[in-house]
Design a protein around this motif. Structure first.
Motif, PDB file in Angstrom:
ATOM      1  N   PRO A 112       0.825  -1.214   0.000  1.00  0.00           N
ATOM      2  CA  PRO A 112       0.000   0.000   0.000  1.00  0.00           C
ATOM      3  C   PRO A 112       0.855   1.258   0.000  1.00  0.00           C
ATOM      4  CG  PRO A 112       0.018  -1.000   2.178  1.00  0.00           C
ATOM      5  CD  PRO A 112       0.729  -1.949   1.265  1.00  0.00           C
ATOM      6  N   ALA A 113       0.691   2.095  -1.013  1.00  0.00           N
ATOM      7  CA  ALA A 113       1.392   3.373  -1.085  1.00  0.00           C
ATOM      8  C   ALA A 113       0.427   4.466  -1.532  1.00  0.00           C
ATOM      9  CB  ALA A 113       2.572   3.281  -2.051  1.00  0.00           C
ATOM     10  N   GLY A 114      -0.861   4.128  -1.613  1.00  0.00           N
ATOM     11  CA  GLY A 114      -1.862   5.095  -2.030  1.00  0.00           C
ATOM     12  C   GLY A 114      -2.739   5.491  -0.859  1.00  0.00           C
ATOM     13  N   ILE A 115      -3.990   5.780  -1.134  1.00  0.00           N
ATOM     14  CA  ILE A 115      -4.889   6.255  -0.079  1.00  0.00           C
ATOM     15  C   ILE A 115      -5.526   5.102   0.692  1.00  0.00           C
ATOM     16  CG2 ILE A 115      -5.381   8.372  -1.351  1.00  0.00           C
ATOM     17  CD1 ILE A 115      -8.061   7.198  -2.151  1.00  0.00           C
ATOM     18  N   GLY A 116      -5.349   3.878   0.219  1.00  0.00           N
ATOM     19  CA  GLY A 116      -5.918   2.724   0.914  1.00  0.00           C
ATOM     20  C   GLY A 116      -7.283   2.344   0.367  1.00  0.00           C
ATOM     21  N   TYR A 117      -7.658   1.094   0.597  1.00  0.00           N
ATOM     22  CA  TYR A 117      -8.899   0.570   0.031  1.00  0.00           C
ATOM     23  C   TYR A 117     -10.142   1.260   0.594  1.00  0.00           C
ATOM     24  CZ  TYR A 117      -5.812  -3.240  -1.438  1.00  0.00           C
ATOM     25  OH  TYR A 117      -4.799  -3.969  -1.989  1.00  0.00           O
ATOM     26  N   ALA A 118     -10.158   1.508   1.889  1.00  0.00           N
ATOM     27  CA  ALA A 118     -11.345   2.093   2.511  1.00  0.00           C
ATOM     28  C   ALA A 118     -11.626   3.491   1.976  1.00  0.00           C
ATOM     29  CB  ALA A 118     -11.180   2.118   4.031  1.00  0.00           C
ATOM     30  N   LEU A 174     -12.942  -5.476   1.345  1.00  0.00           N
ATOM     31  CA  LEU A 174     -13.559  -6.596   2.053  1.00  0.00           C
ATOM     32  C   LEU A 174     -12.570  -7.726   2.296  1.00  0.00           C
ATOM     33  CD1 LEU A 174     -17.131  -7.064   0.511  1.00  0.00           C
ATOM     34  CD2 LEU A 174     -16.571  -6.560   2.890  1.00  0.00           C
ATOM     35  N   SER A 175     -11.822  -8.081   1.268  1.00  0.00           N
ATOM     36  CA  SER A 175     -10.943  -9.246   1.387  1.00  0.00           C
ATOM     37  C   SER A 175      -9.680  -8.961   2.186  1.00  0.00           C
ATOM     38  CB  SER A 175     -10.563  -9.763  -0.006  1.00  0.00           C
ATOM     39  OG  SER A 175      -9.898  -8.753  -0.740  1.00  0.00           O
ATOM     40  N   ASP A 176      -9.198  -7.697   2.161  1.00  0.00           N
ATOM     41  CA  ASP A 176      -7.934  -7.380   2.820  1.00  0.00           C
ATOM     42  C   ASP A 176      -8.109  -6.654   4.154  1.00  0.00           C
ATOM     43  OD1 ASP A 176      -6.715  -8.546   0.681  1.00  0.00           O
ATOM     44  OD2 ASP A 176      -5.983  -6.691  -0.215  1.00  0.00           O
ATOM     45  N   ASP A 177      -8.778  -5.517   4.127  1.00  0.00           N
ATOM     46  CA  ASP A 177      -8.832  -4.668   5.329  1.00  0.00           C
ATOM     47  C   ASP A 177      -9.720  -5.240   6.429  1.00  0.00           C
ATOM     48  OD1 ASP A 177      -7.216  -3.047   3.907  1.00  0.00           O
ATOM     49  OD2 ASP A 177      -8.507  -1.283   3.916  1.00  0.00           O
ATOM     50  N   THR A 178     -10.773  -5.955   6.056  1.00  0.00           N
ATOM     51  CA  THR A 178     -11.684  -6.478   7.077  1.00  0.00           C
ATOM     52  C   THR A 178     -11.208  -7.799   7.660  1.00  0.00           C
ATOM     53  OG1 THR A 178     -13.046  -7.707   5.503  1.00  0.00           O
ATOM     54  CG2 THR A 178     -13.627  -5.394   5.896  1.00  0.00           C
ATOM     55  N   GLY A 179     -10.229  -8.410   7.016  1.00  0.00           N
ATOM     56  CA  GLY A 179      -9.726  -9.691   7.505  1.00  0.00           C
ATOM     57  C   GLY A 179     -10.558 -10.877   7.064  1.00  0.00           C
ATOM     58  N   ALA A 185     -14.899 -13.303   1.702  1.00  0.00           N
ATOM     59  CA  ALA A 185     -15.416 -12.127   0.987  1.00  0.00           C
ATOM     60  C   ALA A 185     -16.286 -12.570  -0.186  1.00  0.00           C
ATOM     61  CB  ALA A 185     -14.261 -11.262   0.497  1.00  0.00           C
ATOM     62  N   PHE A 186     -15.846 -13.618  -0.877  1.00  0.00           N
ATOM     63  CA  PHE A 186     -16.628 -14.155  -2.001  1.00  0.00           C
ATOM     64  C   PHE A 186     -17.986 -14.651  -1.511  1.00  0.00           C
ATOM     65  CE2 PHE A 186     -17.972 -17.907  -4.420  1.00  0.00           C
ATOM     66  CZ  PHE A 186     -18.093 -17.359  -5.696  1.00  0.00           C
ATOM     67  N   LEU A 187     -17.989 -15.376  -0.392  1.00  0.00           N
ATOM     68  CA  LEU A 187     -19.245 -15.901   0.145  1.00  0.00           C
ATOM     69  C   LEU A 187     -20.175 -14.775   0.591  1.00  0.00           C
ATOM     70  CD1 LEU A 187     -17.904 -18.926   2.223  1.00  0.00           C
ATOM     71  CD2 LEU A 187     -19.090 -18.999   0.018  1.00  0.00           C
ATOM     72  N   LEU A 188     -19.605 -13.732   1.187  1.00  0.00           N
ATOM     73  CA  LEU A 188     -20.415 -12.597   1.626  1.00  0.00           C
ATOM     74  C   LEU A 188     -21.042 -11.885   0.434  1.00  0.00           C
ATOM     75  CD1 LEU A 188     -21.425 -10.657   3.793  1.00  0.00           C
ATOM     76  CD2 LEU A 188     -19.261  -9.412   3.586  1.00  0.00           C
ATOM     77  N   ILE A 189     -20.252 -11.631  -0.601  1.00  0.00           N
ATOM     78  CA  ILE A 189     -20.771 -10.953  -1.793  1.00  0.00           C
ATOM     79  C   ILE A 189     -21.842 -11.805  -2.466  1.00  0.00           C
ATOM     80  CG2 ILE A 189     -20.174 -10.101  -4.092  1.00  0.00           C
ATOM     81  CD1 ILE A 189     -17.379  -9.461  -2.932  1.00  0.00           C
ATOM     82  N   THR A 190     -21.609 -13.113  -2.529  1.00  0.00           N
ATOM     83  CA  THR A 190     -22.605 -14.015  -3.115  1.00  0.00           C
ATOM     84  C   THR A 190     -23.911 -13.946  -2.329  1.00  0.00           C
ATOM     85  OG1 THR A 190     -20.862 -15.510  -3.884  1.00  0.00           O
ATOM     86  CG2 THR A 190     -23.105 -16.396  -3.754  1.00  0.00           C
ATOM     87  N   GLY A 191     -23.805 -13.913  -0.990  1.00  0.00           N
ATOM     88  CA  GLY A 191     -25.003 -13.810  -0.161  1.00  0.00           C
ATOM     89  C   GLY A 191     -25.765 -12.515  -0.413  1.00  0.00           C
ATOM     90  N   VAL A 192     -25.036 -11.415  -0.527  1.00  0.00           N
ATOM     91  CA  VAL A 192     -25.686 -10.128  -0.792  1.00  0.00           C
ATOM     92  C   VAL A 192     -26.353 -10.138  -2.170  1.00  0.00           C
ATOM     93  CG1 VAL A 192     -25.309  -7.639  -1.089  1.00  0.00           C
ATOM     94  CG2 VAL A 192     -24.106  -8.875   0.717  1.00  0.00           C
ATOM     95  N   MET A 193     -25.703 -10.752  -3.145  1.00  0.00           N
ATOM     96  CA  MET A 193     -26.296 -10.858  -4.483  1.00  0.00           C
ATOM     97  C   MET A 193     -27.600 -11.645  -4.443  1.00  0.00           C
ATOM     98  SD  MET A 193     -24.582  -9.262  -6.876  1.00  0.00           S
ATOM     99  CE  MET A 193     -25.033 -10.129  -8.385  1.00  0.00           C
ATOM    100  N   LEU A 194     -27.652 -12.710  -3.646  1.00  0.00           N
ATOM    101  CA  LEU A 194     -28.877 -13.493  -3.516  1.00  0.00           C
ATOM    102  C   LEU A 194     -29.986 -12.665  -2.870  1.00  0.00           C
ATOM    103  CD1 LEU A 194     -27.429 -16.959  -2.427  1.00  0.00           C
ATOM    104  CD2 LEU A 194     -28.365 -16.332  -4.664  1.00  0.00           C
TER     105      LEU A 194
END
Length: 303
Positions: A112-118, A174-179, A185-194
């Motif tokens: 990370p050398a930019g403003i960060g994911y969040a 989601l995959s990096d900063d939240t741990g 993260a894939f499962l969470l996104i899939t759940g939200v899509m459903l």
């Protein structure tokens, strides 16, 4: 006083229509969108990381591709699937590089050398909100299946570019900063899509809101799918690498485009009413070729 404009409307009576430029939102649409953004992810990794071009140089290549294809798309007179999906692919590739450049900084590594994911996700969410605010002020319809004006289509592509960039940043966050990691993260996104799919069929929530929420989320979903193909086996992937993964996805997208083109030839999409400002009713410049509605055509004499 009745007015007649380039839209072909007089006294509120339709006297002309325009060719449809954007596809209908079906399951095929979402399948193609997911494949396209997944290819955008793996192609970006191929040039930026595998070939070590860095985000800036890779972004310049993808930006040129996007500008050429979107210009051709805007100038086209009707829906051409190959061209449309080339632009979507371009927005995904450019969006990946913009997100990585903002969040990580220059180079080709992941430090990370930019403003960060969040902060990247926050900034891009605000940018998308501004695009929608400008969209509302111009009087264009928000219904993505009914866009028939030039200005409306340009706003549509702006929103898609920002949405795909936001999807990249939010997925990385989601995959990096939240741990959560890649798999969770894939499962969470899939759940939200459903949940979005259920809301579409079971609730009265705005279809436009659900469409753009799904559009943003399919980007990190595609990124997760790309990682599944390209990452080594000991990291939970299939080990195809960025080159073979991109090749497979390109072949899949090509096959889907060919099928959609064939299907449209057998079942052409109906034309759209000529565009008008949704608040003032004034005619607007159409984005597709003008066509005469069947009811306005002169009847042929019996043979």
């Amino acid at each position: 006083m009745p007015t007649q404009g380039r839209s072909g409307l007089q006294d509120g009576t339709l006297v002309s229509c325009v060719e449809r430029k954007l596809p209908q939102v079906t399951m095929l649409f979402w399948a193609m969108k997911t494949v396209a953004v997944t290819l955008g992810e793996t192609a970006g990794d191929l040039l930026g990381i595998t070939f070590k071009l860095g985000y800036l140089a890779t972004g310049a290549v993808f930006l040129a591709f996007f500008l050429v294809t979107v210009t051709a798309q805007v100038r086209a007179g009707r829906l051409r699937p190959a061209l449309y999906w080339a632009v979507v692919l371009g927005t995904s590739m450019v969006g990946t590089e913009i997100s990585d450049l903002m969040n990580r900084g220059f180079g080709h590594g992941s430090a990370p050398a930019g403003i960060g994911y969040a902060w990247g996700a926050v900034l891009l969410t605000a940018t998308l909100a501004l695009v929608f605010a400008a969209w509302w002020r111009t009087g264009q319809t928000y219904d993505v299946e009914s866009i028939s004006s030039r200005q409306g289509e340009m706003l549509y592509w702006m929103a898609i570019l920002v949405s795909n960039t936001l999807g990249t940043s939010s997925g990385d966050w989601l995959s990096d900063d939240t741990g959560l990691g890649f798999r969770n993260a894939f499962l969470l996104i899939t759940g939200v899509m459903l949940v979005i799919v259920a809301a579409h069929y079971l609730t009265g929530i705005s279809g436009t809101l659900l469409f753009w929420a799904a559009f943003v989320l399919t980007r990190p979903l595609g990124a997760s799918g790309g990682d599944s193909l390209t990452k080594p086996v000991d990291e939970g992937g299939l080990g195809w690498g960025t080159a073979w993964g991109s090749t497979a996805l390109c072949a899949a997208l090509t096959a889907l485009v060919a099928y959609q083109t064939w299907h449209l030839r057998r079942h052409p999409l109906p034309s759209l009413p000529a565009p008008v400002h949704h608040r003032t009713g004034l005619p607007q410049r159409p984005n597709g070729a003008a066509v005469q509605p069947p009811e306005a055509l002169p009847e042929q004499a019996p043979a």
